[in-house]
Write a protein that holds these residues in place. Structure first.
Motif, PDB file in Angstrom:
ATOM      1  N   ILE A  32      -1.341  16.490   0.596  1.00  0.00           N
ATOM      2  CA  ILE A  32      -1.268  15.156   1.198  1.00  0.00           C
ATOM      3  C   ILE A  32      -1.477  15.240   2.699  1.00  0.00           C
ATOM      4  O   ILE A  32      -2.223  14.451   3.290  1.00  0.00           O
ATOM      5  CB  ILE A  32       0.096  14.508   0.868  1.00  0.00           C
ATOM      6  CG1 ILE A  32       0.155  14.132  -0.615  1.00  0.00           C
ATOM      7  CG2 ILE A  32       0.337  13.269   1.735  1.00  0.00           C
ATOM      8  CD1 ILE A  32       1.523  13.658  -1.068  1.00  0.00           C
ATOM      9  N   TYR A  37      -3.092  11.819   4.572  1.00  0.00           N
ATOM     10  CA  TYR A  37      -2.302  10.703   4.081  1.00  0.00           C
ATOM     11  C   TYR A  37      -0.851  10.836   4.553  1.00  0.00           C
ATOM     12  O   TYR A  37      -0.423  11.906   4.979  1.00  0.00           O
ATOM     13  CB  TYR A  37      -2.342  10.641   2.554  1.00  0.00           C
ATOM     14  CG  TYR A  37      -3.702  10.308   2.011  1.00  0.00           C
ATOM     15  CD1 TYR A  37      -4.184   9.008   2.037  1.00  0.00           C
ATOM     16  CD2 TYR A  37      -4.531  11.299   1.472  1.00  0.00           C
ATOM     17  CE1 TYR A  37      -5.438   8.697   1.553  1.00  0.00           C
ATOM     18  CE2 TYR A  37      -5.785  10.998   0.987  1.00  0.00           C
ATOM     19  CZ  TYR A  37      -6.237   9.693   1.027  1.00  0.00           C
ATOM     20  OH  TYR A  37      -7.474   9.390   0.549  1.00  0.00           O
ATOM     21  N   GLU A 215      -3.383   2.492   9.192  1.00  0.00           N
ATOM     22  CA  GLU A 215      -3.027   1.534   8.138  1.00  0.00           C
ATOM     23  C   GLU A 215      -2.687   0.190   8.788  1.00  0.00           C
ATOM     24  O   GLU A 215      -1.993   0.141   9.805  1.00  0.00           O
ATOM     25  CB  GLU A 215      -1.816   2.017   7.331  1.00  0.00           C
ATOM     26  CG  GLU A 215      -2.043   3.296   6.548  1.00  0.00           C
ATOM     27  CD  GLU A 215      -2.750   3.058   5.234  1.00  0.00           C
ATOM     28  OE1 GLU A 215      -2.927   1.887   4.862  1.00  0.00           O
ATOM     29  OE2 GLU A 215      -3.114   4.049   4.589  1.00  0.00           O
ATOM     30  N   ARG A 223      -6.617   1.365   4.440  1.00  0.00           N
ATOM     31  CA  ARG A 223      -6.915   2.326   5.501  1.00  0.00           C
ATOM     32  C   ARG A 223      -8.071   1.820   6.365  1.00  0.00           C
ATOM     33  O   ARG A 223      -9.024   1.241   5.872  1.00  0.00           O
ATOM     34  CB  ARG A 223      -7.267   3.684   4.894  1.00  0.00           C
ATOM     35  CG  ARG A 223      -6.119   4.281   4.103  1.00  0.00           C
ATOM     36  CD  ARG A 223      -6.493   5.603   3.490  1.00  0.00           C
ATOM     37  NE  ARG A 223      -6.652   6.631   4.494  1.00  0.00           N
ATOM     38  CZ  ARG A 223      -5.648   7.303   5.043  1.00  0.00           C
ATOM     39  NH1 ARG A 223      -4.413   7.024   4.706  1.00  0.00           N
ATOM     40  NH2 ARG A 223      -5.858   8.252   5.932  1.00  0.00           N
TER      41      ARG A 223
END
Length: 281
Positions: A32, A37, A215, A223
């Motif tokens: 991740i 992210y 974000e 995104r």
């Protein structure tokens, strides 16, 4: 977002608490981070931890929760779910489950990672089956997304800001136009921001496009890709280096950003022709 049953294997409180799930869960967290992210925990998970009757272990896990980003402004559970999932008692296991699923429904997070089969069954009943995954499923999903990085055109290198020499003369004009540039660029390097570069002689930059993925920019959902710095060195203009950088940007967007992207107000044509530089976001 991870559930408590994934968090606990990630943070064993003693050697005897090490679980089989620790290895794949650790790989998931790393994947991740590498894919760019964010990993969240739901504030309601604190209720799960508070149920632990082992005081020492409970206190330790409460401290360990602080390592993870809490989901801001958790969305409410829709009242329509009462008919489908029932109306659980406050702070019960089911109550926590519904809080997690409500965050998925509201798109506050993309995927909920849990090993709890009850939550998976509930997700199916409220139409969220595809967005609730086990650790193994989530790992495969993230690795697949990570492998989708678009291959840049020849001569264009997709790298990190810290791979760019901060004292490169290429950056002098940016420092002149934007006095805080040096401090801002150092921050970009420490944040491991991604960029596309074309190098000239001696690895000096000929062109640069530095990006930031965010974000919820400008109230847009999903995104968002921001072009923070875009420049082609004057001596390299006319060689279509700006077009190569933009091609890399658009290919990246097509594989990584599903919602939207935006750039400064000046036109992409001006950017491609090298007549504009922009920095400092």
């Amino acid at each position: 977002m991870i559930d408590t049953n994934v968090l606990i294997p990630l943070e064993p409180s003693s050697p005897g608490q090490v679980e089989e799930l620790m290895e794949p869960a650790t790989r998931l967290v790393r994947a991740i981070e590498e894919a760019g992210y964010q990993l969240f925990i739901h504030p309601a998970m604190k209720v799960d931890v508070e149920r632990d009757r082992d005081e020492g272990r409970r206190q330790l896990r409460e401290l360990l929760l602080g390592k993870y980003l809490p989901l801001p402004a958790p969305p409410l559970v829709p009242t329509s779910w009462d008919e489908v999932l029932g109306s659980p008692e406050l702070h019960s296991n089911d109550w926590v489950d519904h809080q997690l699923l409500a965050a998925v429904r509201a798109n506050a997070v993309g995927v909920l990672v849990t090993e709890d089969l009850r939550i998976h069954r509930k997700a199916k009943r409220v139409g969220l089956k595809e967005r609730v995954a086990t650790v193994g499923e989530a790992l495969a999903m993230v690795q697949g997304l990570r492998d989708k990085f678009a291959r840049p055109p020849p001569a264009v290198e997709f790298t990190f800001a810290h791979d760019v020499e901060a004292e490169d003369p290429f950056l002098d004009s940016l420092r002149g136009d934007y006095p805080p540039f040096s401090d801002w660029f150092r921050k970009c390097q420490m944040e491991h921001r991604r960029c596309w570069v074309v190098r000239g002689h001696g690895r000096h930059l000929a062109a640069l496009c530095l990006i930031k993925e965010e974000e919820g920019v400008l109230a847009l959902k999903g995104r968002t890709l921001k072009l923070c710095t875009f420049k082609v060195a004057p001596e390299h203009q006319g060689r279509r280096l700006g077009e190569l950088l933009l091609k890399s940007v658009f290919e990246h967007v097509s594989t990584r950003i599903r919602s939207c992207h935006w750039s400064p107000a000046f036109t992409l044509l001006e950017m491609a022709c090298g007549r504009r530089t922009y920095a400092g976001l």
